[in-house]
Design an enzyme around this catalytic site. Structure first.
Site, PDB file in Angstrom:
ATOM      1  N   ASP A 277      45.667  36.829  35.055  1.00  0.00           N
ATOM      2  CA  ASP A 277      45.732  38.120  34.371  1.00  0.00           C
ATOM      3  C   ASP A 277      45.138  38.059  32.968  1.00  0.00           C
ATOM      4  O   ASP A 277      44.375  38.923  32.564  1.00  0.00           O
ATOM      5  CB  ASP A 277      47.194  38.602  34.279  1.00  0.00           C
ATOM      6  CG  ASP A 277      47.721  39.108  35.610  1.00  0.00           C
ATOM      7  OD1 ASP A 277      47.048  38.865  36.629  1.00  0.00           O
ATOM      8  OD2 ASP A 277      48.779  39.741  35.633  1.00  0.00           O
TER       9      ASP A 277
ATOM     10  N   GLU B 196      49.236  44.670  29.861  1.00  0.00           N
ATOM     11  CA  GLU B 196      50.542  44.041  29.939  1.00  0.00           C
ATOM     12  C   GLU B 196      50.569  42.691  29.220  1.00  0.00           C
ATOM     13  O   GLU B 196      51.543  42.306  28.616  1.00  0.00           O
ATOM     14  CB  GLU B 196      50.911  43.837  31.425  1.00  0.00           C
ATOM     15  CG  GLU B 196      52.261  43.202  31.628  1.00  0.00           C
ATOM     16  CD  GLU B 196      52.626  43.113  33.107  1.00  0.00           C
ATOM     17  OE1 GLU B 196      51.743  43.344  33.944  1.00  0.00           O
ATOM     18  OE2 GLU B 196      53.786  42.816  33.391  1.00  0.00           O
TER      19      GLU B 196
ATOM     20  N   ASP C 296      45.329  46.956  34.031  1.00  0.00           N
ATOM     21  CA  ASP C 296      46.174  46.022  34.776  1.00  0.00           C
ATOM     22  C   ASP C 296      45.210  45.080  35.487  1.00  0.00           C
ATOM     23  O   ASP C 296      44.573  45.461  36.464  1.00  0.00           O
ATOM     24  CB  ASP C 296      47.084  46.751  35.769  1.00  0.00           C
ATOM     25  CG  ASP C 296      48.177  45.808  36.280  1.00  0.00           C
ATOM     26  OD1 ASP C 296      47.985  44.584  36.171  1.00  0.00           O
ATOM     27  OD2 ASP C 296      49.199  46.293  36.795  1.00  0.00           O
TER      28      ASP C 296
ATOM     29  N   ILE D  29      45.452  42.350  37.389  1.00  0.00           N
ATOM     30  CA  ILE D  29      45.729  42.162  38.818  1.00  0.00           C
ATOM     31  C   ILE D  29      47.077  42.813  39.120  1.00  0.00           C
ATOM     32  O   ILE D  29      48.135  42.228  38.883  1.00  0.00           O
ATOM     33  CB  ILE D  29      45.791  40.669  39.233  1.00  0.00           C
ATOM     34  CG1 ILE D  29      44.518  39.940  38.830  1.00  0.00           C
ATOM     35  CG2 ILE D  29      46.005  40.538  40.754  1.00  0.00           C
ATOM     36  CD1 ILE D  29      44.553  38.433  39.074  1.00  0.00           C
ATOM     37  N   ASP D  30      47.029  44.037  39.610  1.00  0.00           N
ATOM     38  CA  ASP D  30      48.276  44.680  40.018  1.00  0.00           C
ATOM     39  C   ASP D  30      48.601  44.183  41.424  1.00  0.00           C
ATOM     40  O   ASP D  30      47.699  43.949  42.232  1.00  0.00           O
ATOM     41  CB  ASP D  30      48.111  46.207  40.013  1.00  0.00           C
ATOM     42  CG  ASP D  30      49.415  46.908  40.358  1.00  0.00           C
ATOM     43  OD1 ASP D  30      50.381  46.723  39.602  1.00  0.00           O
ATOM     44  OD2 ASP D  30      49.467  47.615  41.384  1.00  0.00           O
TER      45      ASP D  30
ATOM     46  N   THR E  17      50.455  41.319  41.803  1.00  0.00           N
ATOM     47  CA  THR E  17      50.244  39.878  41.611  1.00  0.00           C
ATOM     48  C   THR E  17      50.934  39.023  42.663  1.00  0.00           C
ATOM     49  O   THR E  17      50.389  38.015  43.089  1.00  0.00           O
ATOM     50  CB  THR E  17      50.750  39.429  40.225  1.00  0.00           C
ATOM     51  OG1 THR E  17      50.286  40.362  39.267  1.00  0.00           O
ATOM     52  CG2 THR E  17      50.239  38.064  39.873  1.00  0.00           C
TER      53      THR E  17
ATOM     54  N   ASP F 246      49.881  50.500  35.054  1.00  0.00           N
ATOM     55  CA  ASP F 246      49.834  50.621  36.518  1.00  0.00           C
ATOM     56  C   ASP F 246      49.255  51.971  36.932  1.00  0.00           C
ATOM     57  O   ASP F 246      48.536  52.071  37.928  1.00  0.00           O
ATOM     58  CB  ASP F 246      51.242  50.569  37.132  1.00  0.00           C
ATOM     59  CG  ASP F 246      51.935  49.231  36.926  1.00  0.00           C
ATOM     60  OD1 ASP F 246      51.267  48.204  37.060  1.00  0.00           O
ATOM     61  OD2 ASP F 246      53.150  49.233  36.635  1.00  0.00           O
TER      62      ASP F 246
HETATM   63 MG   LIG Z   1      50.970  46.139  37.634  1.00  0.00          MG
END
Ligand SMILES: [Mg+2]
Length: 374
Positions: free
Chosen positions: A55, A80, A155, A157-158, A160, A297
């Protein structure tokens, strides 16, 4: 502002490629497995470390590239992750992309405890030019967007956990994957810093199709700003009698059983992926009762939904309004991205969509879904 959209599409592609490299390169995987066995002996911290590295790298790459092309915008790129990474020796390293492959490799080398091979491999991928034709729909787009008035939520890598588990054999039911690599997405959303509206979004699915044991990705985008709406697809929402809905498997029973009164309910992994299912009309809505999703997200999928006539509303606020006004058409409260929902939120949840949400494909579906709660 077609050049910003073109830039973000290419960056999402580069991010997707990095995600595929991290998954497929034995060197990297072995390194991390070794770390798990040697140091942590505990699945949770393994997951945590892997997540953080993948990430952080992708987020920093996107920030770095945006800075190269749109200098002042980089300070308004949010996500994030911080760019701090603690290696297994307990040293905290600030991960940043440097001007050359070897300088970036030097930084990564510290993170990866002197694994030169892995560091070089990643650095090379981070610096590679992405050559792709974004298409005339993008290059011909005319959009008046004031660069000093926008921010970006990323984001990297949503989904994960699905990315780490790496299940390649998941099969879809009615077009929807309940789990698997397909649920991992790269999300880049642009919002107006004055109104909080999501105006442009790019969603990249790095593991969309597995052909001859090699993964291929795909990218979707949408724009909705002033009187301009455009997207990579042109689907009209089909009116339905019942409202099919997708939820997290952790959703509270009392809510899912209410939703079952207005249509069928299915579950899937990844907030971004569930919104993608709404965007592509595999389902009519995505429901979350609590503050379990964050601005990073929802910003990109929200822009895509708006570009095809849908949107995302705050569940709690909208429900309260509905109860007062008895008409969701007038009072759906769209989620905004420029400030926290409330100043009272603790740091961890500062950027959560605190009242839960409903992502919808058409106003009719939104209304029918809220009927289940009135
Ligand atoms: Mg996410």
């Amino acid at each position: 502002m077609a050049d910003l959209l073109e830039c973000l599409i290419k960056l999402s592609e580069k991010a997707g490629k990095l995600a595929r490299i991290i998954r497929s390169e034995n060197t990297l995987f072995k390194l991390l497995v070794q770390r798990k066995d040697d140091i942590h002996k505990n699945d949770d911290s393994f997951v945590h470390d892997f997540k953080t590295l993948g990430d952080v790298l992708i987020q920093e790459m996107i920030r770095y590239e945006i800075q190269k092309q749109f200098t002042n915008l980089a300070e308004r790129v949010f996500g994030e992750e911080t760019n701090k990474f603690t290696n297994t020796l307990g040293e905290t390293v600030t991960v940043s992309i440097r001007p050359t492959v070897s300088e970036t490799a030097d930084v990564l080398n510290k993170v990866l405890n002197n694994n030169k091979e892995a560091a070089h491999l990643l650095a090379k991928a981070l610096h590679e030019e992405v050559s792709m034709d974004v298409g005339s729909k993008v290059t011909n787009l005319t959009l008046e967007l004031d660069l000093s008035n926008i921010g970006i939520w990323i984001d990297p890598i949503d989904g994960t956990s699905e990315f780490i588990k790496g299940n390649e054999d998941s099969t879809p039911k009615d077009g929807i994957y309940s789990n698997g690599l397909q649920c991992a997405l790269v999300l880049i959303g642009v919002f107006d810093t004055t109104t909080g509206e999501p105006v442009m979004g790019v969603v990249n699915q790095p593991f969309a199709v597995n052909k001859d044991k090699s993964w291929q990705g795909r990218v979707l985008w949408g724009v909705c700003h002033k009187d301009v709406t455009a997207s990579s697809f042109s689907l009209e929402a089909t009116p339905h009698d019942s409202v099919d809905c997708i939820v997290s498997s952790a959703e509270k029973e009392e809510y899912t059983s209410r939703l079952e009164r207005v249509g069928s309910v299915c579950t899937s992994s990844g907030a971004g992926y569930k919104m993608l299912c709404v965007i592509e009309e595999f389902t009519d809505a995505y429901f979350v009762s609590r503050g379990q999703t964050y601005k990073w997200d929802t910003c990109a999928p929200h822009a895509l939904l708006r570009s095809v006539g849908g949107g995302i509303v705050d569940f709690e606020v909208t429900l309260n309004k509905c109860r007062k006004e008895k008409d969701v058409r007038l009072s759906g409260q769209e989620i905004a991205y420029h400030k926290p929902d409330s100043e009272g939120l603790e740091a961890k949840n500062r950027w959560s969509n605190s009242g839960g949400l409903v992502a919808y494909r058409s106003k009719e579906s939104l209304q029918k879904l809220f009927d289940a709660f009135l």
